[in-house]
Design a protein around this motif. Structure first.
Motif, PDB file in Angstrom:
ATOM      1  N   ALA A  59       0.658  -1.591  -0.388  1.00 39.30           N
ATOM      2  CA  ALA A  59      -0.331   0.193  -0.261  1.00 39.30           C
ATOM      3  C   ALA A  59       1.023   1.222  -0.091  1.00 39.30           C
ATOM      4  O   ALA A  59       1.875   1.555   1.014  1.00 39.30           O
ATOM      5  N   PRO A  60       0.695   2.426  -1.515  1.00 40.96           N
ATOM      6  CA  PRO A  60       1.088   3.433  -0.685  1.00 40.96           C
ATOM      7  C   PRO A  60       0.929   4.399   0.257  1.00 40.96           C
ATOM      8  O   PRO A  60      -0.409   3.654   1.222  1.00 40.96           O
ATOM      9  N   GLY A  61       0.969   6.170   0.215  1.00 41.33           N
ATOM     10  CA  GLY A  61       0.239   6.687   1.228  1.00 41.33           C
ATOM     11  C   GLY A  61      -0.532   7.251   0.415  1.00 41.33           C
ATOM     12  O   GLY A  61      -0.555   7.449  -0.877  1.00 41.33           O
ATOM     13  N   ASP A  62      -1.302   8.756   1.575  1.00 43.79           N
ATOM     14  CA  ASP A  62      -1.823   9.570   1.285  1.00 43.79           C
ATOM     15  C   ASP A  62      -0.672  11.039   0.541  1.00 43.79           C
ATOM     16  O   ASP A  62      -0.525  11.507  -0.638  1.00 43.79           O
ATOM     17  N   ASP A  63       0.223  11.002   1.059  1.00 42.35           N
ATOM     18  CA  ASP A  63       1.188  11.627   0.472  1.00 42.35           C
ATOM     19  C   ASP A  63       2.192  11.006   0.295  1.00 42.35           C
ATOM     20  O   ASP A  63       3.217  10.490   0.886  1.00 42.35           O
ATOM     21  N   SER A  64       2.603  10.324  -0.309  1.00 42.69           N
ATOM     22  CA  SER A  64       3.606   9.744  -1.489  1.00 42.69           C
ATOM     23  C   SER A  64       3.524   8.326  -0.638  1.00 42.69           C
ATOM     24  O   SER A  64       3.254   7.239  -0.924  1.00 42.69           O
ATOM     25  N   LEU A  65       4.476   7.776   0.584  1.00 42.62           N
ATOM     26  CA  LEU A  65       4.465   6.837   1.276  1.00 42.62           C
ATOM     27  C   LEU A  65       4.359   6.966   2.592  1.00 42.62           C
ATOM     28  O   LEU A  65       4.737   6.721   3.603  1.00 42.62           O
ATOM     29  N   THR A  66       3.171   8.450   2.858  1.00 45.15           N
ATOM     30  CA  THR A  66       3.083   7.842   4.277  1.00 45.15           C
ATOM     31  C   THR A  66       1.546   8.292   4.681  1.00 45.15           C
ATOM     32  O   THR A  66       0.851   9.024   3.575  1.00 45.15           O
ATOM     33  N   GLY A  67       0.629   8.004   5.333  1.00 45.72           N
ATOM     34  CA  GLY A  67      -0.452   8.028   5.860  1.00 45.72           C
ATOM     35  C   GLY A  67      -0.877   7.009   5.095  1.00 45.72           C
ATOM     36  O   GLY A  67      -0.889   5.484   4.689  1.00 45.72           O
ATOM     37  N   VAL A  68      -2.584   7.330   4.572  1.00 47.92           N
ATOM     38  CA  VAL A  68      -3.532   5.947   3.871  1.00 47.92           C
ATOM     39  C   VAL A  68      -3.486   7.004   3.220  1.00 47.92           C
ATOM     40  O   VAL A  68      -4.581   8.117   2.661  1.00 47.92           O
ATOM     41  N   ALA A  69      -3.544   6.306   1.569  1.00 44.94           N
ATOM     42  CA  ALA A  69      -4.528   6.838   0.654  1.00 44.94           C
ATOM     43  C   ALA A  69      -6.523   6.610   0.278  1.00 44.94           C
ATOM     44  O   ALA A  69      -6.525   6.060   0.972  1.00 44.94           O
ATOM     45  N   PHE A  70      -7.099   7.184  -0.348  1.00 43.30           N
ATOM     46  CA  PHE A  70      -8.173   7.561  -0.213  1.00 43.30           C
ATOM     47  C   PHE A  70      -8.956   6.699  -1.112  1.00 43.30           C
ATOM     48  O   PHE A  70     -10.091   5.746  -0.302  1.00 43.30           O
TER      49      PHE A  70
END
Length: 231
Positions: A73-84
Motif C-alpha cells: 500500500a502507498p500513502g496519502d502523501d507519497s509513502l506516508t499515511g493512508v491513500a483515499f
C-alpha cells in the motif's frame, strides 16, 4: 457642581468626543490583529503531494477463472499515511498510461490501508484459457492521483479433465467438490484450499497437481511413495 458645569462646556464636550473616537480606533485595530480563521497565513498548505505509484504489483495465484493480486500500500502523501482510493483495472493487452482509461475498472479492489502494509485483491469470473493484464493508480483525499503501477500478467489455464490414478483419492475429491459423477475439471478443484485424505489407503496422488490453491493437505497414514504431483 463645578465638575458638572465644566463637563457641559463646549470645549470639554469636544475633548470627550475626540477621546472616545481615539479609543474606538485602537479597539478596532486590536481586534483586526486577532486571527479570525480567514487569514491566508493561518490556513494549512494546499495538498499537492500524490500517493506514490505502486511498484510491486504481482500475481501470486491464478486459477482457470480467478487471479489473486498483491501489492504494498502507498500513502496519502507519497509513502506516508493512508491513500483515499484505488483504481485497479484489467485488460486483454498490456496497460500503459495511454490505455489505462480504456481498461475495465475492477470493482472488487479493497479500500487502502496504511502505507507499507501488504494488500490483496481476488479477481473472479475470468475466462479459462485467457491472458489478462492488470495495473492500478491511487488517489488521495485532495484528488491527487499517483502514477501508473507496474503492469502484471495473469494466464488463466484452459479448463481440462482431471484424471486420478487412485480411486480412493478420486472418491474423496468427488465428495469434497460435490460431484459424484461426471468429469472432474480443473475449475472444480483449483480453488480448493484444504483437503483431508488421512488414512484412506491412497498410494498415488496424481491429479493433485491441479489443486493450485491448496494450502493444507492431510495425507497421514497412507502409503504414498511419489510426491511429485505436489511440486
Amino acid at each position: 457642581m463645578v465638575v458638572e458645569r465644566l463637563l457641559l462646556t463646549p470645549g470639554w464636550r469636544r475633548f470627550i468626543t475626540f477621546a472616545m473616537a481615539v479609543c474606538c480606533y485602537w479597539i478596532l485595530v486590536a481586534c483586526s490583529d486577532k486571527s479570525t480563521g480567514d487569514d491566508d497565513s493561518e490556513l494549512p498548505d494546499e495538498d499537492v503531494t500524490p500517493p506514490a505509484a505502486v511498484t510491486d504489483l504481482q500475481v501470486i495465484q491464478v486459477t482457470t477463472a480467478t487471479a489473486l493480486l498483491q501489492w504494498t500500500a502507498p500513502g496519502d502523501d507519497s509513502l506516508t499515511g493512508v491513500a483515499f482510493e484505488y483504481d485497479l483495472r484489467g485488460a486483454l493487452d498490456s496497460i500503459t498510461e495511454a490505455t489505462f482509461g480504456q481498461a475495465i475498472r475492477i470493482d472488487s479492489a479493497p479500500p487502502p490501508i496504511p502505507a507499507g502494509l501488504t494488500q490483496q485483491c481476488l479477481i473472479e469470473e475470468l475466462t479459462p484459457g485467457t491472458t489478462y493484464y492488470f495495473a492500478m493508480k491511487s488517489r488521495d483525499d485532495a484528488g491527487n492521483w499517483s502514477g501508473l503501477s507496474n503492469c502484471v500478467r495473469a494466464d488463466c489455464p484452459e479448463d481440462a479433465v482431471v484424471v486420478f490414478a487412485d480411486l480412493s483419492l478420486e472418491a474423496i475429491v468427488r465428495s469434497y467438490v460435490g460431484k459424484p459423477t461426471g468429469d472432474i475439471l480443473t475449475s472444480d478443484v483449483d480453488t480448493v484450499t484444504e483437503l483431508n485424505a488421512n488414512d484412506a489407503g491412497i498410494t498415488d496422488i496424481t491429479g493433485l497437481q491441479h489443486f493450485t490453491a491448496m494450502g493444507m493437505l492431510h495425507l497421514g497414514f497412507n502409503d504414498v511413495a511419489d510426491l511429485t504431483p505436489l511440486q
